[in-house]
Design a protein around this motif. Structure first.
Motif, PDB file in Angstrom:
ATOM      1  N   ASP A   2      72.452  85.668  -1.183  1.00  0.00           N
ATOM      2  CA  ASP A   2      73.599  86.334  -1.625  1.00  0.00           C
ATOM      3  C   ASP A   2      73.843  86.374  -3.039  1.00  0.00           C
ATOM      4  O   ASP A   2      73.007  86.923  -3.612  1.00  0.00           O
ATOM      5  CB  ASP A   2      74.966  85.328  -0.927  1.00  0.00           C
ATOM      6  CG  ASP A   2      76.037  86.097  -0.721  1.00  0.00           C
ATOM      7  OD1 ASP A   2      75.929  87.624  -0.777  1.00  0.00           O
ATOM      8  OD2 ASP A   2      77.349  85.867  -0.992  1.00  0.00           O
ATOM      9  N   ASP A   3      74.981  85.778  -3.798  1.00  0.00           N
ATOM     10  CA  ASP A   3      75.236  85.865  -5.095  1.00  0.00           C
ATOM     11  C   ASP A   3      74.378  84.864  -6.006  1.00  0.00           C
ATOM     12  O   ASP A   3      74.833  84.845  -7.101  1.00  0.00           O
ATOM     13  CB  ASP A   3      76.612  85.990  -5.594  1.00  0.00           C
ATOM     14  CG  ASP A   3      77.515  85.238  -4.920  1.00  0.00           C
ATOM     15  OD1 ASP A   3      77.097  83.927  -4.133  1.00  0.00           O
ATOM     16  OD2 ASP A   3      78.658  85.148  -4.814  1.00  0.00           O
ATOM     17  N   GLY A  53      79.338  77.643  -5.025  1.00  0.00           N
ATOM     18  CA  GLY A  53      80.658  77.912  -4.522  1.00  0.00           C
ATOM     19  C   GLY A  53      81.220  79.192  -4.052  1.00  0.00           C
ATOM     20  O   GLY A  53      80.231  80.222  -4.748  1.00  0.00           O
ATOM     21  N   GLY A  54      82.403  79.472  -3.475  1.00  0.00           N
ATOM     22  CA  GLY A  54      82.791  80.899  -3.221  1.00  0.00           C
ATOM     23  C   GLY A  54      84.113  80.816  -2.806  1.00  0.00           C
ATOM     24  O   GLY A  54      85.029  79.860  -2.729  1.00  0.00           O
ATOM     25  N   GLU A  91      75.105  80.109   2.583  1.00  0.00           N
ATOM     26  CA  GLU A  91      74.595  81.473   2.113  1.00  0.00           C
ATOM     27  C   GLU A  91      73.895  81.523   0.436  1.00  0.00           C
ATOM     28  O   GLU A  91      72.942  82.125   0.506  1.00  0.00           O
ATOM     29  CB  GLU A  91      75.693  82.407   1.884  1.00  0.00           C
ATOM     30  CG  GLU A  91      76.518  82.601   3.162  1.00  0.00           C
ATOM     31  CD  GLU A  91      77.985  83.514   2.704  1.00  0.00           C
ATOM     32  OE1 GLU A  91      78.586  83.909   3.795  1.00  0.00           O
ATOM     33  OE2 GLU A  91      78.191  83.815   1.697  1.00  0.00           O
ATOM     34  N   GLU A  92      74.555  80.583  -0.129  1.00  0.00           N
ATOM     35  CA  GLU A  92      73.965  80.758  -1.615  1.00  0.00           C
ATOM     36  C   GLU A  92      72.673  79.731  -1.767  1.00  0.00           C
ATOM     37  O   GLU A  92      71.654  79.966  -2.524  1.00  0.00           O
ATOM     38  CB  GLU A  92      75.056  80.336  -2.666  1.00  0.00           C
ATOM     39  CG  GLU A  92      76.113  81.462  -2.639  1.00  0.00           C
ATOM     40  CD  GLU A  92      76.903  81.027  -3.558  1.00  0.00           C
ATOM     41  OE1 GLU A  92      76.986  80.341  -4.641  1.00  0.00           O
ATOM     42  OE2 GLU A  92      78.083  81.888  -3.543  1.00  0.00           O
ATOM     43  N   GLU A 149      79.484  78.663   2.117  1.00  0.00           N
ATOM     44  CA  GLU A 149      78.797  79.109   0.841  1.00  0.00           C
ATOM     45  C   GLU A 149      77.493  78.368   0.370  1.00  0.00           C
ATOM     46  O   GLU A 149      76.760  79.078  -0.131  1.00  0.00           O
ATOM     47  CB  GLU A 149      79.879  78.888  -0.300  1.00  0.00           C
ATOM     48  CG  GLU A 149      81.050  79.851  -0.493  1.00  0.00           C
ATOM     49  CD  GLU A 149      80.687  81.352  -0.439  1.00  0.00           C
ATOM     50  OE1 GLU A 149      79.543  81.648  -1.383  1.00  0.00           O
ATOM     51  OE2 GLU A 149      81.407  82.414   0.094  1.00  0.00           O
TER      52      GLU A 149
END
Ligand code: RP5
Ligand code: MG
Ligand code: MG
Length: 284
Positions: free
Chosen positions: A249-250, A160-161, A179-180, A176
């Motif tokens: 990403d994160d 999530g983001g 990206e993740e 998200e």
């Protein structure tokens, strides 16, 4: 009834800062706690000028150029300041955490005063054996969901983001996940185009499984996370064959994780996955 536990963790994540200890019976604002001396902390990242676009100005030191509109859509800041928990209180002009005390005032690591909105995609498929048959436990099919390992705390979580200023929840769910879990930020424009089209299809039919306050370890007395979790279920198991999971990403790692009562995840993500398992009548 809402409660938080992870938002009471004494060590504030990613810092050396410690919260003021709040025994469970004193979380509720209605219970007097005369000795309550919460630590005041807001990360340097959001105080230093120029401010990142997702961060609010300090509002406790006097009037600001553009006043914040709490409990409403704040177009000047391109952000939704309404809470999924209902109307929140303002104490001396500052939002108060609807669940209760956290041992910290200020915004900690969060950019917004009051609710900080996020979105969590819960992407699921049936666990299958090597011959493609569904794996059954205690008479129920076993689910798998896409989990990422967060770089900030190494805990496993939903990919999530935060909802960016001006962005929608629907778009954030796709963005998200891309990206993740698919590392879209590091793919070529062409690869991204094809991923985007497939995601568009898959993310068309989602089921909302959770909306509300998140028991996030970053929450403070004045700033907290809220999220909407949406389930995208690939019943045939064919749709997700097109994708190669790759953390980005994160996220440090990504994988299909088996769903069961043994899950341990970031914040209150277990509750979201459990809700999905129950709705799909899967093993828990
Ligand atoms: C959690 O933090 C939400 O449920 C979401 O998964 C996540 C959003 O924050 P970042 O991943 O952007 O740090 O509260
Ligand atoms: Mg992200
Ligand atoms: Mg994230």
């Amino acid at each position: 009834f809402m409660m938080h536990t992870k938002a009471l963790t004494l060590e504030y994540p990613g810092t050396n800062v410690k919260r003021f200890p709040v025994p469970t019976e004193f979380v509720n604002w209605k219970v007097p706690f005369p000795d309550y001396k919460p630590v005041d902390y807001t990360t340097e990242k959001i105080i230093k000028q120029p401010r990142p676009p997702w961060a609010d100005p300090e509002i406790r030191s006097g009037p600001v150029d553009v006043p914040l509109k709490f409990n409403s859509l704040d177009t000047a800041y391109n952000t939704d300041r309404t809470s999924l928990t209902g109307e929140y209180e303002l104490v001396q002009g500052v939002p108060r955490n609807p669940v209760g005390r956290t041992g910290m005032v200020g915004r900690g690591l969060l950019g917004r005063w009051g609710p900080n909105h996020a979105a969590d995609p819960v992407v699921t498929r049936w666990k299958r054996n090597s011959s493609g048959e569904k794996v059954i436990k205690e008479g129920k099919p076993v689910l798998e969901f896409v989990a990422i390992q967060r770089t900030d705390c190494l805990e496993w979580a939903l990919p999530g983001g935060m909802v960016d200023p001006g962005d929608t929840v629907t778009n954030t769910l796709k963005k998200e996940f891309g990206e993740e879990a698919l590392n879209s930020l590091e793919l070529s424009a062409e690869e991204n185009k094809s991923i985007h089209e497939s995601l568009e299809d898959l993310f068309h039919h989602g089921t909302m499984v959770f909306q509300g306050y998140i028991d996030d370890p970053r929450n403070t007395d004045n700033s907290w996370m809220e999220s909407q979790a949406v389930n995208y279920h690939d019943d045939s198991g064919k749709a997700f064959d097109k994708f190669t999971l790759k953390a980005g990403d994160d996220a440090k790692h990504v994988k299909w994780m088996e769903v069961s009562h043994e899950l341990r995840l970031y914040a209150n993500h277990v509750a979201m996955v459990k809700e999905v398992a129950q709705r799909l009548n899967a093993y828990w």
